[in-house]
Design an enzyme around this catalytic site. Structure first.
Site, PDB file in Angstrom:
ATOM      1  N   PHE A 125      13.124  -6.130   4.148  1.00 44.70           N
ATOM      2  CA  PHE A 125      12.630  -4.830   4.429  1.00 44.70           C
ATOM      3  C   PHE A 125      12.685  -4.602   5.959  1.00 44.70           C
ATOM      4  O   PHE A 125      12.353  -5.049   6.984  1.00 44.70           O
ATOM      5  CB  PHE A 125      11.036  -4.852   4.053  1.00 44.70           C
ATOM      6  CG  PHE A 125      10.660  -3.508   4.073  1.00 44.70           C
ATOM      7  CD1 PHE A 125      10.768  -2.559   2.951  1.00 44.70           C
ATOM      8  CD2 PHE A 125       9.996  -2.595   5.116  1.00 44.70           C
ATOM      9  CE1 PHE A 125      10.305  -1.234   3.004  1.00 44.70           C
ATOM     10  CE2 PHE A 125       9.524  -1.324   5.168  1.00 44.70           C
ATOM     11  CZ  PHE A 125       9.856  -0.419   3.909  1.00 44.70           C
ATOM     12  N   ASP A 203       5.509 -11.782   3.855  1.00 45.96           N
ATOM     13  CA  ASP A 203       5.073 -10.442   3.772  1.00 45.96           C
ATOM     14  C   ASP A 203       4.700 -10.614   2.374  1.00 45.96           C
ATOM     15  O   ASP A 203       5.795 -10.453   1.368  1.00 45.96           O
ATOM     16  CB  ASP A 203       6.374  -9.365   4.043  1.00 45.96           C
ATOM     17  CG  ASP A 203       5.885  -7.982   4.167  1.00 45.96           C
ATOM     18  OD1 ASP A 203       5.053  -7.743   3.176  1.00 45.96           O
ATOM     19  OD2 ASP A 203       6.712  -7.294   4.586  1.00 45.96           O
ATOM     20  N   LYS A 229       0.096  -0.280  -2.597  1.00 49.04           N
ATOM     21  CA  LYS A 229       1.266  -0.591  -3.778  1.00 49.04           C
ATOM     22  C   LYS A 229       0.106  -1.019  -4.988  1.00 49.04           C
ATOM     23  O   LYS A 229      -0.635  -0.069  -5.314  1.00 49.04           O
ATOM     24  CB  LYS A 229       2.012  -1.373  -3.423  1.00 49.04           C
ATOM     25  CG  LYS A 229       2.918  -1.154  -2.017  1.00 49.04           C
ATOM     26  CD  LYS A 229       4.027  -2.078  -1.938  1.00 49.04           C
ATOM     27  CE  LYS A 229       4.910  -1.767  -0.677  1.00 49.04           C
ATOM     28  NZ  LYS A 229       5.532  -0.564  -0.694  1.00 49.04           N
TER      29      LYS A 229
HETATM   30  C1  PLP Z   1       7.864  -5.442   2.263  1.00 48.96           C
HETATM   31  C2  PLP Z   1       7.346  -4.397   2.852  1.00 48.96           C
HETATM   32  N1  PLP Z   1       6.848  -4.579   4.209  1.00 48.96           N
HETATM   33  C3  PLP Z   1       6.240  -3.532   4.892  1.00 48.96           C
HETATM   34  C4  PLP Z   1       6.379  -2.207   4.481  1.00 48.96           C
HETATM   35  C5  PLP Z   1       5.589  -0.954   5.109  1.00 48.96           C
HETATM   36  O1  PLP Z   1       5.027  -1.237   6.311  1.00 48.96           O
HETATM   37  P1  PLP Z   1       3.912  -0.256   7.002  1.00 48.96           P
HETATM   38  O2  PLP Z   1       2.749   0.006   5.893  1.00 48.96           O
HETATM   39  O3  PLP Z   1       3.537  -0.672   8.159  1.00 48.96           O
HETATM   40  O4  PLP Z   1       4.751   1.202   6.746  1.00 48.96           O
HETATM   41  C6  PLP Z   1       6.795  -1.998   3.026  1.00 48.96           C
HETATM   42  C7  PLP Z   1       6.540  -0.432   2.669  1.00 48.96           C
HETATM   43  O5  PLP Z   1       7.273  -0.353   1.471  1.00 48.96           O
HETATM   44  C8  PLP Z   1       7.498  -3.014   2.393  1.00 48.96           C
HETATM   45  O6  PLP Z   1       7.802  -2.941   1.052  1.00 48.96           O
END
Ligand code: PLP
Length: 418
Positions: A125, A203, A229
């Site tokens: 991501f 993550d 989510k």
């Molecule tokens: C795998 C992943 N990491 C991080 C994020 C986003 O991070 P943040 O909440 O800091 O914008 C997303 C958002 O869709 C994501 O899918």
């Protein structure tokens, strides 16, 4: 009964032990098919009630309510811990996923002096890659990008090959890939990274609440993720971080804030990190956000991850079967692993005209998916509130729309949000 018969989906709904959870969410348009809960989950009916109560507390108790609020980051983190396979005291709610990535990545790099390489997946991501790129630039470290299979995601062998030089401080990957939905083999990847002396930072944004996660059991070191989510905590909701218990004393946040300080209200002269995972807190926590997260996490815990995962696999299987039967002849490729045990909670369909098709689904068919460059339509099917008929109807509307060429009639100009 064939998957192409709607009655098949109806029968699956009739036998669904989680069916009752749908009524616990706000469903304002019964005709709309929402298949984007992997981007923003639905609003639980209980959330406005708890938020209103906390707002009333603010109004009536003002600052005297802080003794009741101040431990919410740890308390809500403890509620979430079992969904991540973690113990109480290993998870805390804080900041955004991006900021938590930075805090844990910096701590991991500091904990491995002499090792200056960071490994991640070239298809990770964007925020993860950017955070590591920035950290590497600042710290004189090197960011190495793995090239993995676009659909299957990085394997343990990919990680092992990337770690051979013995200079890797940490490896960071998504547990479920945001584009393809591929589910990484957390246990095997953690083992090969450890073998090479590296820490692992996961993550969990697309797995928490959809896929059972076993952080402690597989010996994972660090993890972050969002709650907006599958945990249904609301737009921009607070994120969380996990630090395995025995690593906590060794690691330090790069942000020395007063909420991460031991005996915070002694207002001491210098920074002395709090014991435990709380040392990764920085500033004053958002109480309303924490309350929304609490509702979403409780709902998920009540349903139970094993039941959620079983339904999620059945939902994604139905989408794959219907893709094969209806959509393959219309030029749709499968952008997710075919093996159900290797998928998370969403399915990606690939098509040359994915963007206009997405626009047409929204504007002409009342189906809400999302689009990810260059050619993926993501169908997210959170098992808490998605019915089998929703999956069936979404694919039915999709095939009719493409057969009729409706996607050639819509405005497919680039948009700020896809
Ligand atoms: C795998 C992943 N990491 C991080 C994020 C986003 O991070 P943040 O909440 O800091 O914008 C997303 C958002 O869709 C994501 O899918």
């Amino acid at each position: 009964m064939s998957a192409t018969e709607r009655s098949h989906a109806e029968a699956l709904d009739a036998a669904d032990p989680l069916a009752g959870f749908r009524d616990r969410f706000v469903l304002d348009d019964p005709e709309r098919i929402y298949v984007d809960g992997n981007s923003l989950g639905r609003l639980p009916v209980a959330t406005p009630t708890l938020l209103a109560e906390r707002v009333r507390e603010w109004g009536s108790r003002l600052v005297t309510a802080w003794p009741d609020w101040i431990e919410l980051p740890e308390r809500v983190g403890d509620l979430l811990a079992p969904l991540l396979g973690a113990r109480p005291g290993e998870v805390v709610m804080a900041d955004s996923t991006t900021v938590n990535l930075y805090k844990l990545a910096a701590a991991a790099l500091d904990a491995r002096p002499g090792r200056r390489a960071i490994i991640t997946d070239a298809a990770n991501f964007p925020t993860d890659r950017y955070v590591f790129e920035g950290l590497a630039a600042r710290e004189g470290a090197e960011l190495r990008l793995l090239q993995a299979d676009a659909v299957e995601g990085p394997s343990a062998a990919d990680v092992e090959n990337a770690c051979t030089a013995g200079d890797v401080a940490f490896v960071s990957l998504q547990h479920v890939d945001y584009r393809s939905g591929a589910l990484a083999d957390m246990e095997a990847i953690t083992a090969v990274a450890h073998e090479a002396g590296a820490l692992v930072l996961w993550d969990l944004s697309h797995s928490a609440g959809a896929v059972p996660v076993r952080l402690d059991e597989v010996g994972a070191d660090l993890a972050v993720g969002c709650t907006y989510k599958y945990l249904n905590a609301g737009p921009g909701a607070l994120a969380y971080l996990y630090v395995r218990g025995d690593l906590q004393e060794e690691l330090r946040s790069p942000i020395w804030g007063w909420f991460g300080q031991r005996d915070q209200f002694l207002m001491g002269p210098g920074y002395d990190p709090a014991p435990g995972v709380a040392r990764f807190l920085a500033g004053t926590p958002p109480v309303l956000d924490l309350s929304a997260a609490e509702v979403g996490i409780r709902l998920t815990g009540e349903a139970g991850l094993d039941a959620l995962r079983a339904k999620s696999v059945a939902l994604t299987e139905l989408v794959v079967e219907l893709r094969d039967a209806w959509l393959a002849p219309l030029g749709f490729g499968l952008g997710s692993p075919r093996e159900p045990g290797r998928r998370g909670g969403h399915v990606s369909l690939r098509h040359e005209e994915a963007w206009p098709i997405c626009r047409a689904l929204l504007e002409r068919a009342n189906v809400v998916p999302d689009f990810r460059v260059p050619d993926s339509i993501r169908l997210g099917l959170p098992p808490l509130y998605t019915r089998f008929v929703d999956a069936w109807d979404a694919l039915d509307r999709l095939r009719r729309l493409v057969e009729a060429g409706v996607h050639h009639e819509v405005d497919a100009a680039p948009a700020r949000v896809t």
